[in-house]
Design a protein around this motif. Structure first.
Motif, short mmCIF file in Angstrom:
data_model
loop_
_atom_site.label_atom_id
_atom_site.label_comp_id
_atom_site.label_asym_id
_atom_site.label_seq_id
_atom_site.Cartn_x
_atom_site.Cartn_y
_atom_site.Cartn_z
N GLY B 51 -51.50 35.74 -16.42
CA GLY B 51 -50.91 35.42 -17.71
C GLY B 51 -50.73 33.94 -17.98
N LYS B 54 -55.80 31.66 -18.23
CA LYS B 54 -57.17 31.38 -17.75
C LYS B 54 -58.21 32.02 -18.65
CE LYS B 54 -56.30 33.33 -13.75
NZ LYS B 54 -54.91 33.75 -13.93
N THR B 55 -58.01 33.31 -18.91
CA THR B 55 -58.96 34.01 -19.78
C THR B 55 -58.96 33.38 -21.17
OG1 THR B 55 -58.61 36.06 -18.56
CG2 THR B 55 -59.52 36.26 -20.78
N THR B 56 -57.77 33.09 -21.65
CA THR B 56 -57.65 32.46 -22.96
C THR B 56 -58.44 31.16 -23.02
OG1 THR B 56 -55.44 33.41 -23.11
CG2 THR B 56 -55.97 31.66 -24.66
N GLN B 96 -63.77 39.61 -18.24
CA GLN B 96 -63.01 40.07 -17.07
C GLN B 96 -63.29 41.53 -16.75
OE1 GLN B 96 -58.97 38.85 -17.56
NE2 GLN B 96 -58.34 39.47 -15.53
#
Ligand SMILES: Nc1ncnc2c1ncn2[C@@H]1O[C@H](COP(=O)(O)OP(=O)(O)OP(=O)(O)O)[C@@H](O)[C@H]1O
Ligand SMILES: [Mg+2]
Lengths: 354, 273
Positions: B51, B54-56, B96
């Motif tokens: 949260g 990283k993905t963002t 992911q």
């Protein structure tokens, strides 16, 4: 999630593979050519007694341009009754199937039908208006315009900040369907009995009123839509994998969604406006093709066209000839389709909405 | 192509440059002024707690998300000014997790990576099929080519999505937890392969990993991120060579976990205490 059938053509070991490969090829050709025998068979079916040799003689006479001693009425039966009806049945079947296959790809859900965005409710309301309120408005025009209007408003309703999320589209489709359903109810409530009867009958979906003029009215739209859909069919594979996945390989998502929705709506509206609401064809045909050939839209779309055309013309043969009266073909497709739908529903875990 | 109106320093820069990226979901601020410079051809790993964004951040780099402020440059050009088409030719993205409702074959899935090279009213040609087959055997999943994507394992799916990004022939490859579903052997093999691809084809790799030891072993640089805690500290705890970034103090401030470094035959390993 599909039965093992969908992958049976892809056995892992090499030896089997080539045999399966050829069998797959053979099936593919068979499915592509199916409209031909279906057409020939259907030409032989009808309430007017006519033998195959007589049929051949009349057709030959027409083609060669010479006269026969067979009665003129035979010629009329073949060229003004059977031929337009058969061609219209094929057109409608092909259009509903390719439209269903396309929308299933966009929505990534195999249980979607061409009517998911409110097309049929819009058409029904438009037809009712033309029948009961504005008799000077041709029925087909009313149905066509309002089916496009219904889908258009569902699309615009779902649009936010230049994006049209699939889930909003589905919900907007539900709302639009209900609204047009309510409007239709008002019309039905207000009109006299004769008009009510016509409205109800139109809703059942029938090909018994087929004519050359209906065929010519619908065919150009179907043709245009099909050309676009078939040309873009591989893009549906990219889209069907997921929106983010499509965008990350450079697809202009909203543009393609728009193109697919417009083309599939055009195609389906055109045939609904001349044949009424023929249920479940657009759902089961793509499904059957997918079970045999897998979900690749490069194959799925062309085969939906040929299978849809063959299926509906054969079902219409039953409607024409099996009963002592004319059964509306929409009733038969729905009764045939419902068990298939339930089977698929159980088999595919509700289609896996994302 | 226009390279934005950045200064001369940006114009010369090769690789990926991220400048002052901020993003909030609703009123929750996730990224606050993140800036990074990533050399062309290097392998850079983003590490940090669940949260932390990283993905963002990867999605912003790939323009799947629009940041509230800040810009991303690839080889000096601002990505917000590129056509979708051009962007897809230079950047590949592996999400992911991924699932699909239709049983496409692995081959059919991978070839969709050729999208930016296939003209609109056309389907993939011989060249596209050949490239797809090459990548499938490079990643050693050619035996799966005709399997249904819905009927292979999570790890195999991950490899398929990597293959799909590879056929895009990008010069920047973004991988979001490429090893999360892989077995012990495949984790190592895949990370090795990613390095190999990066080095042999001069591909810039930006990936996220959860195992700090893998991050240390397979990256040229590590970026250690943390969740914003509202006291003004930014997301980036440290960035640089694995040795410099992954110190026990930095790990402590990112994860709040005590670790020590053990030396095993000249290799540094992080062990929780
Ligand atoms: N679409 C969204 N809407 C609202 N909040 C979101 C959304 N996507 C992510 N978030 C929030 O933003 C934060 C960062 O998410 P992100 O997915 O970038 O984390 P991450 O670092 O990739 O985590 P992980 O290691 O678990 O993959 C999380 O707190 C998450 O709850
Ligand atoms: Mg993540």
């Amino acid at each position: 999630m599909y039965g093992s059938l969908s992958r049976w053509a892809k056995a892992p070991d090499g030896l089997c593979l080539s045999r399966f490969f050829w069998r797959r090829r053979a099936l593919l050709v068979l499915f592509l050519l199916l409209p031909l025998p279906a057409f020939l068979l259907s030409m032989n079916v009808g309430t007017y007694p006519l033998s195959t040799t007589q049929l051949a003689e009349i057709v030959a006479a027409r083609l060669m341009g010479h006269d026969t001693d067979l009665p003129q009425v035979y010629d009329t039966v073949i060229f003004n009754i059977r031929l337009p009806r058969i061609l219209l049945a094929m057109l409608v079947g092909a259009a509903l199937s390719i439209s269903g296959a396309t929308l299933q790809g966009i929505f990534r859900n195999p249980l979607v039908s061409p009517f998911i965005l409110g097309l049929s409710s819009g058409a029904a309301f438009g037809a009712a208006l033309a029948i009961a309120v504005f008799p000077q408005l041709p029925l087909q025009v009313g149905a066509f315009a309002f089916s496009m209007l219904a889908v258009g408003s569902a699309y615009l309703m779902a649009k936010r900040k230049g994006e049209v999320p699939v889930i909003s589209l589905v919900l907007a489709g539900v709302v639009v369907s209900s609204v047009f359903g309510a409007l239709l109810a008002i019309v039905q409530f207000a009109v006299d009995e004769r008009s009510l009867q016509s409205i109800v009958y139109w809703n059942m979906g029938t090909l018994s009123t087929a004519s050359w003029s209906k065929f010519y009215q619908a065919a150009p739209w179907v043709l245009i839509g099909c050309v676009v859909l078939l040309a873009l069919r591989w893009r549906l594979n990219v889209l069907a994998l997921g929106e983010e996945e499509a965008r990350s390989v450079g697809m202009n998502l909203e543009l393609y969604k728009f193109l697919f929705i417009v083309s599939s709506t055009l195609v389906a509206s055109a045939v609904v406006s001349v044949a009424g609401i023929i249920g479940l064809v657009g759902l089961i045909i793509p499904h059957m093709v997918r079970m045999v050939f897998g979900p690749d839209h490069r194959i799925l779309l062309p085969l939906s066209v040929t299978m849809g055309a063959s299926f509906l013309v054969l079902v219409d043969d039953v409607a024409r000839a099996a009963f002592s009266f004319e059964m509306p073909v929409g009733i038969i497709t729905t009764l045939l389709g419902a068990p298939v739908f339930i089977y698929l529903l159980r088999k595919t875990r509700a289609g896996g909405w994302e | 192509m226009d390279d934005g109106n950045g200064g001369p320093g940006i114009r010369d820069a090769e690789g990926v440059r991220i400048e002052g990226i901020s993003l909030s979901y609703g009123c929750a601020k996730i990224l606050d002024g993140v800036s990074l410079a990533i050399r062309k051809g290097s392998v850079v790993t983003l590490v940090g707690p669940n949260g932390c964004g990283k993905t963002t951040l990867l999605k912003i780099i790939n323009r799947l998300l629009k940041p509230d402020s800040g810009r991303v440059f690839v080889d000096g050009s601002d990505i917000s000014k590129m056509s979708t088409h051009r962007l897809a030719r230079i950047m590949g993205y592996v999400p992911q997790g991924h699932r699909t409702s239709f049983p496409f074959t692995v081959k059919e899935v991978v070839i969709t990576g050729r999208m930016p090279y296939v003209p609109a009213f056309s389907t993939p040609g011989k060249e596209d099929i050949k490239k797809t087959e090459q990548v499938l055997s490079l990643i050693r999943i050619d035996r799966l080519s005709d399997h249904a994507y819905t009927q292979i394992s999570g790890g195999e799916r991950q490899l398929v999505m990597i293959a799909r990004a590879m056929v895009q022939e990008p010069s920047v490859l973004l991988l979001d937890e490429p090893t999360s579903y892989l077995d012990f052997r495949n984790q190592i093999q895949t990370l090795k392969l990613i390095r190999e691809i990066s080095k042999s084809r001069d591909v810039t790799v930006i990936m996220t990993l959860h195992d700090p030891n893998h991050a240390m072993m397979f990256s040229d640089e590590v970026v250690l991120l943390r969740r914003l805690n509202g006291n003004g500290a930014g997301n980036v705890v440290a960035s640089g060579s694995p040795e410099d970034a992954m110190t026990p103090q930095n790990i402590k401030s990112a994860y709040g976990v005590e670790v020590e470094i053990v030396d095993v035959k000249g290799r540094r390993l992080l062990m929780p205490i």
